[in-house]
Design a protein around this motif. Structure first.
Motif, mmCIF file in Angstrom:
data_model
loop_
_atom_site.group_PDB
_atom_site.id
_atom_site.type_symbol
_atom_site.label_atom_id
_atom_site.label_comp_id
_atom_site.label_asym_id
_atom_site.label_seq_id
_atom_site.Cartn_x
_atom_site.Cartn_y
_atom_site.Cartn_z
ATOM 1 N N LEU A 148 0.769 -1.236 0.154
ATOM 2 C CA LEU A 148 -0.183 -0.122 0.232
ATOM 3 C C LEU A 148 0.827 1.154 0.118
ATOM 4 O O LEU A 148 2.030 1.282 0.784
ATOM 5 N N ALA A 149 0.363 2.529 -0.463
ATOM 6 C CA ALA A 149 0.921 3.410 -0.405
ATOM 7 C C ALA A 149 0.541 4.860 -0.961
ATOM 8 O O ALA A 149 -0.523 4.647 -0.837
ATOM 9 N N ILE A 150 0.931 5.798 -0.482
ATOM 10 C CA ILE A 150 0.168 7.510 -0.726
ATOM 11 C C ILE A 150 -0.463 7.594 -1.939
ATOM 12 O O ILE A 150 -0.269 6.736 -3.066
ATOM 13 N N PRO A 151 -1.989 7.483 -2.294
ATOM 14 C CA PRO A 151 -2.856 7.380 -3.376
ATOM 15 C C PRO A 151 -2.078 8.774 -4.110
ATOM 16 O O PRO A 151 -2.120 9.809 -4.743
ATOM 17 N N ASN A 152 -1.950 8.258 -5.585
ATOM 18 C CA ASN A 152 -1.362 8.534 -6.755
ATOM 19 C C ASN A 152 -3.189 8.854 -7.512
ATOM 20 O O ASN A 152 -3.931 7.559 -8.060
ATOM 21 N N PRO A 153 -3.377 10.027 -7.842
ATOM 22 C CA PRO A 153 -4.467 10.426 -8.059
ATOM 23 C C PRO A 153 -4.618 10.007 -10.093
ATOM 24 O O PRO A 153 -6.067 9.473 -10.116
ATOM 25 N N ASP A 154 -3.579 9.671 -10.645
ATOM 26 C CA ASP A 154 -3.470 9.664 -12.121
ATOM 27 C C ASP A 154 -3.919 7.954 -12.167
ATOM 28 O O ASP A 154 -3.936 7.300 -13.183
ATOM 29 N N GLU A 155 -3.061 7.383 -10.858
ATOM 30 C CA GLU A 155 -3.533 6.042 -11.314
ATOM 31 C C GLU A 155 -4.893 5.143 -11.582
ATOM 32 O O GLU A 155 -6.288 5.366 -10.955
ATOM 33 N N THR A 156 -5.094 4.115 -12.162
ATOM 34 C CA THR A 156 -6.146 3.948 -12.765
ATOM 35 C C THR A 156 -6.275 2.585 -11.747
ATOM 36 O O THR A 156 -5.469 1.723 -11.716
ATOM 37 N N LEU A 157 -7.933 2.381 -11.159
ATOM 38 C CA LEU A 157 -8.454 1.147 -10.474
ATOM 39 C C LEU A 157 -8.138 -0.111 -11.327
ATOM 40 O O LEU A 157 -9.096 0.101 -12.153
ATOM 41 N N GLU A 158 -7.632 -1.416 -11.136
ATOM 42 C CA GLU A 158 -7.818 -2.253 -11.432
ATOM 43 C C GLU A 158 -8.499 -3.745 -10.585
ATOM 44 O O GLU A 158 -7.999 -3.605 -9.838
ATOM 45 N N ALA A 159 -8.710 -4.221 -11.416
ATOM 46 C CA ALA A 159 -9.212 -6.165 -10.632
ATOM 47 C C ALA A 159 -7.958 -6.036 -9.527
ATOM 48 O O ALA A 159 -6.863 -6.280 -10.036
ATOM 49 N N GLY A 160 -8.277 -6.460 -8.460
ATOM 50 C CA GLY A 160 -6.903 -6.914 -7.556
ATOM 51 C C GLY A 160 -6.539 -5.830 -7.259
ATOM 52 O O GLY A 160 -5.642 -6.027 -5.829
ATOM 53 N N ASP A 161 -6.724 -4.303 -6.917
ATOM 54 C CA ASP A 161 -6.321 -2.976 -6.738
ATOM 55 C C ASP A 161 -6.686 -3.439 -4.990
ATOM 56 O O ASP A 161 -7.970 -3.654 -5.058
ATOM 57 N N ARG A 162 -5.810 -2.671 -4.016
ATOM 58 C CA ARG A 162 -6.614 -2.308 -3.002
ATOM 59 C C ARG A 162 -6.265 -0.803 -2.493
ATOM 60 O O ARG A 162 -5.892 0.021 -2.920
ATOM 61 N N VAL A 163 -7.956 -0.770 -2.131
ATOM 62 C CA VAL A 163 -7.908 0.829 -1.664
ATOM 63 C C VAL A 163 -8.445 0.776 -0.361
ATOM 64 O O VAL A 163 -9.283 -0.335 0.361
ATOM 65 N N VAL A 164 -7.861 1.912 1.159
ATOM 66 C CA VAL A 164 -7.838 2.000 2.201
ATOM 67 C C VAL A 164 -8.700 3.488 2.573
ATOM 68 O O VAL A 164 -7.992 3.872 2.028
ATOM 69 N N ILE A 165 -9.777 3.164 3.041
ATOM 70 C CA ILE A 165 -10.364 4.234 2.731
ATOM 71 C C ILE A 165 -10.719 4.310 4.465
ATOM 72 O O ILE A 165 -11.187 3.380 5.318
ATOM 73 N N LEU A 166 -11.186 5.621 5.674
ATOM 74 C CA LEU A 166 -11.073 5.871 6.219
ATOM 75 C C LEU A 166 -12.914 6.857 6.340
ATOM 76 O O LEU A 166 -12.425 7.221 5.813
ATOM 77 N N ALA A 167 -14.025 6.206 7.518
ATOM 78 C CA ALA A 167 -15.018 6.796 7.071
ATOM 79 C C ALA A 167 -15.500 6.449 8.438
ATOM 80 O O ALA A 167 -15.276 5.114 9.842
ATOM 81 N N ASP A 168 -16.944 7.318 9.168
ATOM 82 C CA ASP A 168 -18.066 7.418 9.280
ATOM 83 C C ASP A 168 -18.463 6.089 9.171
ATOM 84 O O ASP A 168 -19.211 5.509 8.664
#
Length: 228
Positions: free
Chosen positions: A184-204
């Motif tokens: 995992l790394a700091i998000p790059n806004p230009d990176e394309t999301l593909e199957a198998g990618d992981r995103v970590v989200i902070l949410a209420d």
């Protein structure tokens, strides 16, 4: 590393066992005679006494300890033990139980290195087993905030979009992104999301079902992910 654990009850003993199995040195402090006997029978070094008293903690050689975990069921005792350990240069971890209010948590949080909710940590493991697959609860940050890791699937609504196009609810934030098996790394806004990618989200907690629908396309109620 050397760890001092105040409290040889269920939480303290399990924590000590995990640390010991990882090759660390552990000493337990416990005032209940039965708990002391159980811990000694299990093979642990145990100091019988009150962990909220400096003399007792001194017997555990805090100067040589890397960290102290105050894991009793008594918030005041835990806090006092942490404050004493701080004076000896130890990292401090304090247990707080679910029935304490948010303002109590906030009052103590700035004085110790980390606060843990044992009930929540256990619930996260159970929650992940129930959720399975492409959703993994990472941590409860506060009573109303959770870090959740989502894995993009081919049927996910965001598959093929860039991170800059990921529009999350106002009470949530994208914290990290990983390509496939990459770390995992700091998000790059230009990176394309593909199957198998992981995103970590902070949410209420209240927005988790909306986040889930946006990221992976599922719409189970928020209680499937909500408060531990």
């Amino acid at each position: 590393m050397r760890f001092v654990i105040v409290g040889a009850g269920r939480v303290g003993l399990r924590t000590a066992r995990v640390l010991q199995e990882s090759g660390h040195e552990v000493v337990l402090i416990e005032r209940d005679e039965n708990a002391v006997e159980r811990a000694r029978t299990a093979g642990f070094e145990v100091i019988a006494g009150d962990g909220a008293i400096e003399e007792t903690l001194g017997n555990a050689d805090l100067e040589a300890a890397d960290a102290l975990g105050a894991l009793t069921g008594d918030l005041n005792d835990n806090f006092v033990a942490c404050m004493i350990a701080k004076e000896h240069g130890c990292r401090t971890v304090m247990r707080i139980d679910e029935d304490y209010r948010e303002e109590i948590y906030r009052r103590y949080a700035s004085d110790v290195d980390e606060i843990i909710y044992p009930e929540r940590l256990g619930a996260i493991a159970a929650k992940n087993a129930l959720l399975g697959g492409n959703i993994r609860a990472v941590a409860d940050i506060a009573q109303n905030l959770q870090l959740v890791e989502f894995t993009i699937q081919r049927q996910s609504p965001m598959e093929g979009y860039t991170l800059s196009e990921l529009e999350l609810p106002s009470d949530s934030r994208l914290m990290a992104h990983g390509k496939g098996e990459a770390p995992l790394a700091i998000p790059n806004p230009d990176e394309t999301l593909e199957a198998g990618d992981r995103v970590v989200i902070l949410a209420d907690f209240e927005t988790l079902s909306d986040v889930r629908s946006i990221v992976v396309g599922e719409s189970e109620p928020a209680t499937a992910l909500g408060g531990a």
